[in-house]
Design a protein around this motif. Structure first.
Motif, PDB file in Angstrom:
ATOM      1  N   CYS A 176       5.939  73.030 -10.484  1.00  0.00           N
ATOM      2  CA  CYS A 176       5.201  72.783  -9.238  1.00  0.00           C
ATOM      3  C   CYS A 176       3.703  72.641  -9.516  1.00  0.00           C
ATOM      4  O   CYS A 176       3.178  73.222 -10.460  1.00  0.00           O
ATOM      5  CB  CYS A 176       5.412  73.936  -8.258  1.00  0.00           C
ATOM      6  SG  CYS A 176       7.052  74.010  -7.515  1.00  0.00           S
ATOM      7  N   GLY A 217       6.902  70.825  -5.484  1.00  0.00           N
ATOM      8  CA  GLY A 217       7.735  70.573  -6.657  1.00  0.00           C
ATOM      9  C   GLY A 217       8.832  69.580  -6.330  1.00  0.00           C
ATOM     10  O   GLY A 217       9.401  69.618  -5.229  1.00  0.00           O
ATOM     11  N   SER A 270      12.784  73.946  -8.451  1.00  0.00           N
ATOM     12  CA  SER A 270      11.890  74.213  -7.315  1.00  0.00           C
ATOM     13  C   SER A 270      12.627  74.064  -5.991  1.00  0.00           C
ATOM     14  O   SER A 270      12.447  74.869  -5.072  1.00  0.00           O
ATOM     15  CB  SER A 270      10.691  73.264  -7.357  1.00  0.00           C
ATOM     16  OG  SER A 270       9.944  73.428  -8.541  1.00  0.00           O
TER      17      SER A 270
END
Length: 293
Positions: free
Chosen positions: A148, A267, A272
């Motif tokens: 991310c 992300g 994520s």
């Protein structure tokens, strides 16, 4: 190896985390710690760490190890000898392989490094925001957010950032969202997605719910009629996030209690997205479903 002295309070958040495996800091005092044994073998050499993970994949010959690192024997043999002496690797029948201790070390060392990477990649985001809205079980999995990055909305480009966000949302095949702030563009967007038969589940806080009910009653009533939609109210949480099949976006409050509308942790990788889905599940389990207004 000489002792290293650190005075607690003088380290940045990143430095404290990076030095966690080497130093013990407590009670805001001055202490001295020596790092020896396995800890120093793994933490004080990138080459030894890389060898550990290389052999975790499969045993290798000396020639294969040299080719992988593009080095000559004098450069790699001392590292291999150090790891053999520490019982991390063993050479059998011309092949270097991990010992049982080496296998355990590799299994637990990688998540530790991933955790540091995830925090350091977005250090300001984690340091400046209130993390109370993120449950411990997901903070403990913070390494899953290592890919991310923080997307910052500059004032002069805020329209472009919002447009890109909306494009990502509207091209998604499913949508999960939690909001503790009211944005007038959201109710029409939710309804448009519902009309396009996109599975969509929304959680809001009570203040947002009553705002939507007051200003977008007809839209939400139609939204609730679709079988692939759900609408929930959660008591209170200082967070706003979106999870789709394309991306995850997380917004938090500053420590002073004000919402940060300009910095989102975003992300696009599967880890994520899975983390975001589990965060949504956490809140949904304790939320009240609204089936009609």
């Amino acid at each position: 190896m000489p002792s290293i002295q650190i005075k607690a309070g003088e380290l940045t958040f990143s430095q404290q985390l990076s030095n966690y495996s080497r130093y013990s800091i407590k009670n805001h005092g001055l202490i001295s710690v020596k790092s020896t044994g396995l800890l120093s073998i793994l933490t004080f050499s990138e080459k030894r760490k890389d060898i550990l993970f290389l052999l975790q994949e499969s045993p290798k010959t000396l020639s294969e190890i040299k080719d992988y690192f593009d080095v000559r024997s004098p450069e790699i043999l001392p590292r291999l000898k150090e790891m053999e002496t520490s019982n991390l690797i063993v050479r059998q029948e011309g092949m270097y392989r991990l010992t049982s201790l080496g296998k355990v070390s590799a299994i637990y060392y990688r998540p530790f490094l991933d955790t540091l990477a995830a925090i350091e990649a977005n250090e300001d985001f984690w340091r400046e925001h209130d993390l109370i809205a993120v449950p411990d079980m997901l903070l403990n999995r913070i390494q899953e957010l290592k890919e991310c990055r923080v997307v910052k909305d500059e004032h002069e480009h805020i329209y472009d950032s919002h447009k890109a966000f909306m494009e990502n949302v509207l091209t998604s095949g499913r949508f999960l969202g939690f909001s503790s702030i009211f944005l007038p563009s959201y109710p029409p967007m939710f309804l448009e997605m519902a009309r396009r038969n996109i599975p969509i589940s929304i959680i809001v806080t009570p203040n947002v719910f009553f705002k939507i009910k007051s200003e977008h009653n007809a839209e939400i009533e139609e939204f609730l009629k679709y079988k692939h939609t759900s609408f929930h109210v959660y008591d209170s949480a200082k967070v706003a996030f979106v999870v789709t099949d394309r991306f995850m976006s997380l917004s938090l409050f500053f420590k002073n209690g004000t919402f940060d509308p300009r910095h989102d942790l975003v992300g696009f990788d599967s880890s994520s997205i899975k983390w975001g889905e589990d965060l949504f599940k956490h809140y949904k389990e304790s939320a009240v479903e609204i089936k009609s207004l």
